[in-house]
Design a protein around this motif. Structure first.
Motif, mmCIF file in Angstrom:
data_model
loop_
_atom_site.group_PDB
_atom_site.id
_atom_site.type_symbol
_atom_site.label_atom_id
_atom_site.label_comp_id
_atom_site.label_asym_id
_atom_site.label_seq_id
_atom_site.Cartn_x
_atom_site.Cartn_y
_atom_site.Cartn_z
ATOM 1 N N HIS A 65 0.838 -1.198 0.000
ATOM 2 C CA HIS A 65 0.000 0.000 0.000
ATOM 3 C C HIS A 65 0.874 1.250 0.000
ATOM 4 O O HIS A 65 0.681 2.154 -0.808
ATOM 5 C CB HIS A 65 -0.919 -0.007 1.213
ATOM 6 N N HIS A 66 1.869 1.292 0.852
ATOM 7 C CA HIS A 66 2.740 2.465 0.950
ATOM 8 C C HIS A 66 3.927 2.346 -0.004
ATOM 9 O O HIS A 66 4.640 1.333 0.019
ATOM 10 C CB HIS A 66 3.261 2.627 2.385
ATOM 11 N N PRO A 67 4.179 3.362 -0.828
ATOM 12 C CA PRO A 67 5.352 3.341 -1.712
ATOM 13 C C PRO A 67 6.643 3.417 -0.892
ATOM 14 O O PRO A 67 6.755 4.256 0.016
ATOM 15 C CB PRO A 67 5.179 4.599 -2.572
ATOM 16 N N ILE A 68 7.603 2.555 -1.198
ATOM 17 C CA ILE A 68 8.891 2.607 -0.509
ATOM 18 C C ILE A 68 9.666 3.854 -0.926
ATOM 19 O O ILE A 68 10.395 4.444 -0.139
ATOM 20 C CB ILE A 68 9.717 1.323 -0.762
ATOM 21 N N VAL A 69 9.497 4.273 -2.178
ATOM 22 C CA VAL A 69 10.127 5.512 -2.647
ATOM 23 C C VAL A 69 9.026 6.550 -2.796
ATOM 24 O O VAL A 69 8.170 6.440 -3.674
ATOM 25 C CB VAL A 69 10.852 5.299 -3.993
ATOM 26 N N PHE A 70 9.061 7.546 -1.915
ATOM 27 C CA PHE A 70 8.021 8.571 -1.957
ATOM 28 C C PHE A 70 8.539 9.845 -2.609
ATOM 29 O O PHE A 70 7.832 10.535 -3.312
ATOM 30 C CB PHE A 70 7.524 8.865 -0.540
ATOM 31 N N LYS A 71 9.801 10.138 -2.362
ATOM 32 C CA LYS A 71 10.445 11.281 -3.009
ATOM 33 C C LYS A 71 11.577 10.742 -3.872
ATOM 34 O O LYS A 71 12.035 9.626 -3.696
ATOM 35 C CB LYS A 71 10.982 12.255 -1.959
ATOM 36 N N GLY A 72 12.044 11.562 -4.780
ATOM 37 C CA GLY A 72 13.100 11.110 -5.682
ATOM 38 C C GLY A 72 14.375 10.738 -4.951
ATOM 39 O O GLY A 72 14.774 11.403 -3.979
ATOM 40 N N LEU A 73 15.012 9.665 -5.398
ATOM 41 C CA LEU A 73 16.291 9.254 -4.846
ATOM 42 C C LEU A 73 17.414 9.846 -5.696
ATOM 43 O O LEU A 73 17.492 9.577 -6.896
ATOM 44 C CB LEU A 73 16.404 7.726 -4.826
ATOM 45 N N LYS A 74 18.271 10.632 -5.068
ATOM 46 C CA LYS A 74 19.394 11.216 -5.803
ATOM 47 C C LYS A 74 20.617 10.309 -5.765
ATOM 48 O O LYS A 74 21.495 10.399 -6.620
ATOM 49 C CB LYS A 74 19.730 12.590 -5.229
ATOM 50 N N LYS A 75 20.683 9.473 -4.738
ATOM 51 C CA LYS A 75 21.779 8.519 -4.611
ATOM 52 C C LYS A 75 21.208 7.185 -4.176
ATOM 53 O O LYS A 75 20.126 7.113 -3.604
ATOM 54 C CB LYS A 75 22.813 9.005 -3.593
ATOM 55 N N LEU A 76 21.962 6.133 -4.410
ATOM 56 C CA LEU A 76 21.527 4.794 -4.037
ATOM 57 C C LEU A 76 22.735 4.041 -3.482
ATOM 58 O O LEU A 76 23.322 3.192 -4.141
ATOM 59 C CB LEU A 76 20.937 4.077 -5.259
ATOM 60 N N ASN A 77 23.115 4.405 -2.247
ATOM 61 C CA ASN A 77 24.299 3.808 -1.646
ATOM 62 C C ASN A 77 24.028 3.126 -0.305
ATOM 63 O O ASN A 77 24.964 2.757 0.411
ATOM 64 C CB ASN A 77 25.410 4.864 -1.479
#
Length: 366
Positions: A65-77
């Motif tokens: 139900h809840h999105p794990i990504v709600f705002k944009g991810l600028k990095k993925l570390n």
């Protein structure tokens, strides 16, 4: 074989993505829809522990139900739980799909689930949305009108509340003069023509505009189809925030609180003081619903069940309604059961799993 995109298509029949709020991030967040689904894990939230559960249970699609990504991810570390969860999903070829405010806004969605658990009757949308309906008007030979309407109904047009195949038509005379390049179905090039025609009108959800117009052009007999579209201000009674309904009989306020605690599996209820001896009409909103308090009061509800109320917001009850804050997780955790029941009816021979992970970040010391 069932592809992930096929599961998503069925989910979006229940909760069209067009009905999510502008700030939301529902949809396929991680992964590809083009691969075979080995199993679906249904959950409220997606965490690292939920990813581990999906791996263990051989589910390569998580529907949350809840999105794990709600705002944009600028990095993925991997510096926070969101990034770590996404990385773990990618490494293990697990797709993540979220159906959030779009599922909040439809009948038989999140708020209907709460209302059904509480045994409410005559359930309806608490705050219907406006400006999401359009009207199609077209002109056709009288003998073709019904077949055209039948096709448009199949495309999703003409539904109003509990009624389907709704339209309106009037009869009149259509005139046209085909030029030398035309290929008229009726009449001759260079000759003025008069035809007994219908003007037909029907309403449809605006997000279906492309499908509806393409269907009209496909089934209409004329080379050039005469039609126009209008955006409507009407409320869509089937789409909107919250829900309201009635208990079968009025009951004491304390008895309702006991019912609420039992049916929603609550440890605690934060609420304002009772304002009348008995209650019957109940408004609900899964998650943070304080913005709907005016609608709840305007609906004549005795109680408003929601979550995430702040201290000063409780004063807004103004002794006219009982506000019950049952907690965000508690108000929406049964959404995974809703999705399970819905998908099991569509994919009876497919592996569907209810997550057993308690993702509630809030704990109560009792």
């Amino acid at each position: 074989m069932t592809l992930i995109k096929e599961v998503i298509q069925v989910l979006e029949q229940l909760a069209p993505p067009a009905y999510q709020e502008s700030y939301d991030n529902a949809g396929l967040i991680v992964g590809s829809g083009q691969i075979e689904a080995t199993g679906v894990l249904l959950t409220l939230d997606v965490t690292e522990e939920v990813i581990a559960e999906a791996i263990e249970r051989n589910c390569n699609l998580i529907v949350a139900h809840h999105p794990i990504v709600f705002k944009g991810l600028k990095k993925l570390n991997g510096k926070n739980y969101v990034e770590r969860t996404v990385l773990k999903a990618i490494k293990n070829d697990i797709a993540i799909y979220a159906t959030h405010t779009n599922l909040d806004h439809v009948t038989n969605g999140v708020n209907w689930q709460i209302a059904n658990l509480l045994g409410l009757e005559n359930i309806r949308v608490l705050a219907p949305k406006k400006q999401i309906l359009s009207k199609l008007t077209f002109f056709s030979p009288v003998e073709n009108t019904q077949s055209i309407l039948n096709a448009l109904h199949e495309a999703g047009a003409g539904n109003i509340g509990n009624y389907s195949n709704c339209s309106f038509r009037t009869e009149g005379t259509g005139t046209f003069l085909p030029n030398s390049a035309a290929n008229p179905v009726i009449g001759e090039n260079g000759k003025q023509e008069e035809v007994n025609e219908h003007r037909a009108e029907l309403i449809f959800p605006s997000y279906l505009e492309s499908a509806v117009v393409n269907t009209l052009k496909k089934v209409h007999p004329y080379e050039e189809v005469a039609y126009y579209l209008q955006s409507l201000e009407n409320e869509n009674q089937d789409v909107g925030a919250g829900a309201v309904g009635e208990l079968p009989e009025p009951i004491e306020t304390d008895d309702f609180l006991r019912l609420l605690k039992d049916k929603m599996h609550l440890q605690v209820i934060k609420h304002t003081k009772p304002v009348r001896d008995k209650v019957r009409r109940i408004a609900v909103c899964g998650g943070a619903g304080s913005f709907l308090l005016p609608n709840a009061i305007g609906s004549g509800a005795d109680v408003f069940v929601t979550a995430d109320y702040k201290y000063h917001e409780f004063f807004d009850a103004e002794n006219s309604i009982v506000i019950c804050d049952i907690g965000h997780y508690e108000s929406e955790v049964f959404t995974k059961n809703l999705l399970y029941n819905y998908l099991s009816g569509k994919f009876p021979n497919f592996a569907l799993c209810l997550s057993e992970v308690n993702t509630n970040p809030v704990r109560y010391f009792v």
